[in-house]
Scaffold this motif. Structure first.
Motif, PDB file in Angstrom:
ATOM      1  N   LEU A 113     -24.174 -23.225  -3.419  1.00 26.04           N
ATOM      2  CA  LEU A 113     -24.356 -24.551  -4.021  1.00 26.04           C
ATOM      3  C   LEU A 113     -25.794 -24.738  -4.498  1.00 26.04           C
ATOM      4  CD1 LEU A 113     -22.330 -26.874  -1.655  1.00 26.04           C
ATOM      5  CD2 LEU A 113     -21.800 -26.275  -3.972  1.00 26.04           C
ATOM      6  N   THR A 114     -26.763 -24.266  -3.702  1.00 24.32           N
ATOM      7  CA  THR A 114     -28.163 -24.369  -4.116  1.00 24.32           C
ATOM      8  C   THR A 114     -28.423 -23.578  -5.385  1.00 24.32           C
ATOM      9  OG1 THR A 114     -28.672 -24.443  -1.780  1.00 24.32           O
ATOM     10  CG2 THR A 114     -30.507 -24.178  -3.270  1.00 24.32           C
ATOM     11  N   PHE A 115     -27.843 -22.371  -5.449  1.00 29.01           N
ATOM     12  CA  PHE A 115     -28.022 -21.544  -6.636  1.00 29.01           C
ATOM     13  C   PHE A 115     -27.362 -22.179  -7.857  1.00 29.01           C
ATOM     14  CE2 PHE A 115     -26.598 -17.695  -9.036  1.00 29.01           C
ATOM     15  CZ  PHE A 115     -27.827 -17.458  -9.589  1.00 29.01           C
ATOM     16  N   GLY A 116     -26.217 -22.833  -7.639  1.00 31.55           N
ATOM     17  CA  GLY A 116     -25.560 -23.512  -8.753  1.00 31.55           C
ATOM     18  C   GLY A 116     -26.397 -24.654  -9.291  1.00 31.55           C
ATOM     19  N   VAL A 117     -27.009 -25.430  -8.397  1.00 30.30           N
ATOM     20  CA  VAL A 117     -27.870 -26.531  -8.850  1.00 30.30           C
ATOM     21  C   VAL A 117     -29.088 -25.986  -9.583  1.00 30.30           C
ATOM     22  CG1 VAL A 117     -29.283 -28.438  -8.057  1.00 30.30           C
ATOM     23  CG2 VAL A 117     -27.054 -28.094  -7.096  1.00 30.30           C
ATOM     24  N   TYR A 118     -29.635 -24.849  -9.073  1.00 28.82           N
ATOM     25  CA  TYR A 118     -30.778 -24.231  -9.752  1.00 28.82           C
ATOM     26  C   TYR A 118     -30.395 -23.771 -11.158  1.00 28.82           C
ATOM     27  CZ  TYR A 118     -33.786 -20.412 -11.132  1.00 28.82           C
ATOM     28  OH  TYR A 118     -34.573 -19.582 -11.855  1.00 28.82           O
ATOM     29  N   LEU A 119     -29.211 -23.142 -11.278  1.00 26.79           N
ATOM     30  CA  LEU A 119     -28.776 -22.701 -12.612  1.00 26.79           C
ATOM     31  C   LEU A 119     -28.559 -23.899 -13.529  1.00 26.79           C
ATOM     32  CD1 LEU A 119     -26.182 -19.880 -12.117  1.00 26.79           C
ATOM     33  CD2 LEU A 119     -28.353 -19.742 -13.230  1.00 26.79           C
ATOM     34  N   PHE A 120     -28.025 -24.990 -12.957  1.00 20.36           N
ATOM     35  CA  PHE A 120     -27.776 -26.183 -13.756  1.00 20.36           C
ATOM     36  C   PHE A 120     -29.076 -26.770 -14.282  1.00 20.36           C
ATOM     37  CE2 PHE A 120     -27.587 -30.839 -13.518  1.00 20.36           C
ATOM     38  CZ  PHE A 120     -26.835 -31.052 -14.649  1.00 20.36           C
ATOM     39  N   LEU A 121     -30.131 -26.757 -13.459  1.00 22.13           N
ATOM     40  CA  LEU A 121     -31.383 -27.392 -13.880  1.00 22.13           C
ATOM     41  C   LEU A 121     -32.247 -26.488 -14.742  1.00 22.13           C
ATOM     42  CD1 LEU A 121     -32.408 -29.269 -10.647  1.00 22.13           C
ATOM     43  CD2 LEU A 121     -31.502 -30.205 -12.742  1.00 22.13           C
ATOM     44  N   SER A 122     -31.992 -25.171 -14.759  1.00 24.28           N
ATOM     45  CA  SER A 122     -32.886 -24.270 -15.475  1.00 24.28           C
ATOM     46  C   SER A 122     -32.327 -23.888 -16.828  1.00 24.28           C
ATOM     47  CB  SER A 122     -33.110 -23.006 -14.657  1.00 24.28           C
ATOM     48  OG  SER A 122     -31.973 -22.193 -14.752  1.00 24.28           O
ATOM     49  N   GLY A 123     -31.531 -24.748 -17.436  1.00 28.51           N
ATOM     50  CA  GLY A 123     -30.812 -24.321 -18.622  1.00 28.51           C
ATOM     51  C   GLY A 123     -31.557 -24.452 -19.917  1.00 28.51           C
ATOM     52  N   HIS A 124     -32.866 -24.725 -19.914  1.00 31.01           N
ATOM     53  CA  HIS A 124     -33.551 -24.947 -21.184  1.00 31.01           C
ATOM     54  C   HIS A 124     -34.020 -23.648 -21.818  1.00 31.01           C
ATOM     55  CE1 HIS A 124     -33.316 -29.135 -20.598  1.00 31.01           C
ATOM     56  NE2 HIS A 124     -33.932 -29.055 -19.449  1.00 31.01           N
ATOM     57  N   ASN A 125     -34.786 -22.865 -21.050  1.00 31.25           N
ATOM     58  CA  ASN A 125     -35.324 -21.646 -21.646  1.00 31.25           C
ATOM     59  C   ASN A 125     -35.043 -20.407 -20.807  1.00 31.25           C
ATOM     60  OD1 ASN A 125     -36.868 -22.530 -19.612  1.00 31.25           O
ATOM     61  ND2 ASN A 125     -38.707 -22.862 -20.813  1.00 31.25           N
ATOM     62  N   THR A 126     -34.311 -20.538 -19.733  1.00 32.23           N
ATOM     63  CA  THR A 126     -33.892 -19.380 -18.945  1.00 32.23           C
ATOM     64  C   THR A 126     -32.370 -19.387 -18.909  1.00 32.23           C
ATOM     65  OG1 THR A 126     -34.124 -20.740 -16.988  1.00 32.23           O
ATOM     66  CG2 THR A 126     -35.936 -19.264 -17.485  1.00 32.23           C
ATOM     67  N   PRO A 127     -31.745 -18.285 -18.444  1.00 37.40           N
ATOM     68  CA  PRO A 127     -30.285 -18.313 -18.348  1.00 37.40           C
ATOM     69  C   PRO A 127     -29.822 -19.422 -17.430  1.00 37.40           C
ATOM     70  CG  PRO A 127     -31.065 -16.087 -18.138  1.00 37.40           C
ATOM     71  CD  PRO A 127     -32.269 -16.948 -18.186  1.00 37.40           C
ATOM     72  N   GLY A 128     -28.852 -20.160 -17.873  1.00 35.95           N
ATOM     73  CA  GLY A 128     -28.372 -21.276 -17.063  1.00 35.95           C
ATOM     74  C   GLY A 128     -27.788 -22.343 -17.946  1.00 35.95           C
ATOM     75  N   GLY A 129     -27.533 -23.474 -17.363  1.00 36.90           N
ATOM     76  CA  GLY A 129     -26.948 -24.564 -18.115  1.00 36.90           C
ATOM     77  C   GLY A 129     -25.775 -25.150 -17.376  1.00 36.90           C
ATOM     78  N   GLY A 130     -25.169 -26.150 -17.999  1.00 31.93           N
ATOM     79  CA  GLY A 130     -24.094 -26.853 -17.323  1.00 31.93           C
ATOM     80  C   GLY A 130     -22.875 -26.006 -17.100  1.00 31.93           C
ATOM     81  N   PHE A 131     -22.560 -25.116 -18.047  1.00 31.72           N
ATOM     82  CA  PHE A 131     -21.306 -24.377 -17.934  1.00 31.72           C
ATOM     83  C   PHE A 131     -21.335 -23.404 -16.772  1.00 31.72           C
ATOM     84  CE2 PHE A 131     -18.195 -21.227 -19.103  1.00 31.72           C
ATOM     85  CZ  PHE A 131     -17.129 -22.020 -19.424  1.00 31.72           C
ATOM     86  N   ILE A 132     -22.343 -22.531 -16.725  1.00 27.93           N
ATOM     87  CA  ILE A 132     -22.313 -21.540 -15.650  1.00 27.93           C
ATOM     88  C   ILE A 132     -22.759 -22.149 -14.336  1.00 27.93           C
ATOM     89  CG2 ILE A 132     -22.620 -19.662 -17.252  1.00 27.93           C
ATOM     90  CD1 ILE A 132     -25.393 -19.373 -16.355  1.00 27.93           C
ATOM     91  N   GLY A 133     -23.562 -23.239 -14.386  1.00 34.29           N
ATOM     92  CA  GLY A 133     -23.824 -23.967 -13.154  1.00 34.29           C
ATOM     93  C   GLY A 133     -22.548 -24.528 -12.567  1.00 34.29           C
ATOM     94  N   GLY A 134     -21.697 -25.071 -13.444  1.00 35.97           N
ATOM     95  CA  GLY A 134     -20.405 -25.573 -12.982  1.00 35.97           C
ATOM     96  C   GLY A 134     -19.522 -24.462 -12.457  1.00 35.97           C
ATOM     97  N   LEU A 135     -19.589 -23.289 -13.099  1.00 33.67           N
ATOM     98  CA  LEU A 135     -18.768 -22.170 -12.608  1.00 33.67           C
ATOM     99  C   LEU A 135     -19.204 -21.734 -11.222  1.00 33.67           C
ATOM    100  CD1 LEU A 135     -18.222 -19.842 -15.658  1.00 33.67           C
ATOM    101  CD2 LEU A 135     -16.553 -21.150 -14.446  1.00 33.67           C
ATOM    102  N   VAL A 136     -20.517 -21.701 -10.980  1.00 35.73           N
ATOM    103  CA  VAL A 136     -20.994 -21.278  -9.657  1.00 35.73           C
ATOM    104  C   VAL A 136     -20.639 -22.324  -8.601  1.00 35.73           C
ATOM    105  CG1 VAL A 136     -23.048 -20.708  -8.346  1.00 35.73           C
ATOM    106  CG2 VAL A 136     -22.774 -19.815 -10.599  1.00 35.73           C
TER     107      VAL A 136
END
Lengths: 94, 140
Positions: B20-43
């Motif tokens: 869950l922590t990693f998913g929130v990190y991916l969700f918040l880092s979606g601007h210039n690093t890999p991440g975003g709402g879609f894969i954050g939601g998948l995690v």
């Protein structure tokens, strides 16, 4: 020298994945296939780590984490299916 | 036959929070690093699926009383409402804006309106993925 060692490690990981693939195809029982799938996941994680050392980048670290999580969950799902026949139970019996 | 799965349940209790922590990190880092709402939601969805795998549907529903179809619908609603919110300010549909704020703990922080849209996408992905997996895995 280090570069050559890393590339050799990549080739060995690739050979290991091919061997695990053979085990998945001809594997006599389902637990063999589950273990071989988990082994492919671990080898892929190691290959990504070695590639990110070769390319001197940190961009693949999230991919390593995601691959680890997915390999863990899929191994649990496959083993639970092999052992019990269903994946998500409606109600536990204990 | 009862199956002893105490190792799985003990590991899951810790690993779910890491995922869950990693998913929130991916969700918040979606601007210039890999991440975003879609894969954050998948995690995040994979963490919930892991809960369903190690326990059963009834236990998880008791501790997490969410109808995931409603979660998906609320996510799509949130994403669409933020898209229409840009029409109020006289700019085209789904325009985004950002600004820098001085927050007490984080220092200078970039806050964007696209994060709200991404939250809607993440909620939609969580709802849809968990609904699909529960539908295809349930026995009768």
């Amino acid at each position: 020298m280090v570069e050559k060692i890393l590339l050799t490690a990549l080739a060995l990981f690739a050979i290991s994945i091919v061997i695990a693939l053979v085990r998945i195809i001809i594997g006599p029982s389902m637990p063999d296939r589950a273990v071989a799938l988990d082994m492919i996941g671990v080898n892929l994680i190691s290959m990504i780590a070695v590639i990110s050392i070769v390319l001197k980048t940190k961009a693949f670290l999230e991919a390593i984490l995601i691959l680890g999580i997915l390999a863990f969950i899929s191994t649990i799902a496959i083993s639970k299916y092999v052992e019990r026949g269903i994946i998500v139970e409606l109600k536990s019996d204990d | 036959m009862k199956i002893n799965d105490v190792i799985l349940r003990t590991v899951t209790r810790i690993v779910v929070f890491i995922i869950l922590t990693f998913g929130v990190y991916l969700f918040l880092s979606g601007h210039n690093t890999p991440g975003g709402g879609f894969i954050g939601g998948l995690v995040l969805a994979s963490a919930i699926v892991l809960l369903y795998l190690s326990n059963d549907i009834e236990t998880v529903q008791r501790s997490l009383p969410l109808d995931f179809k409603l979660v998906a619908a609320f996510g799509v609603l949130l994403a669409t409402v933020t898209g229409f919110g840009s029409l109020i300010f006289g700019v085209p549909f789904m325009s985004q804006t950002f600004a820098y704020f001085d927050l007490p703990v984080f220092g200078k922080t970039e806050l964007t309106t696209v994060t709200i849209f991404e939250a809607g996408v993440a909620l939609a992905v969580v709802g849809v993925v968990v609904t699909i997996i529960l539908s295809i895995s349930e026995d009768e």
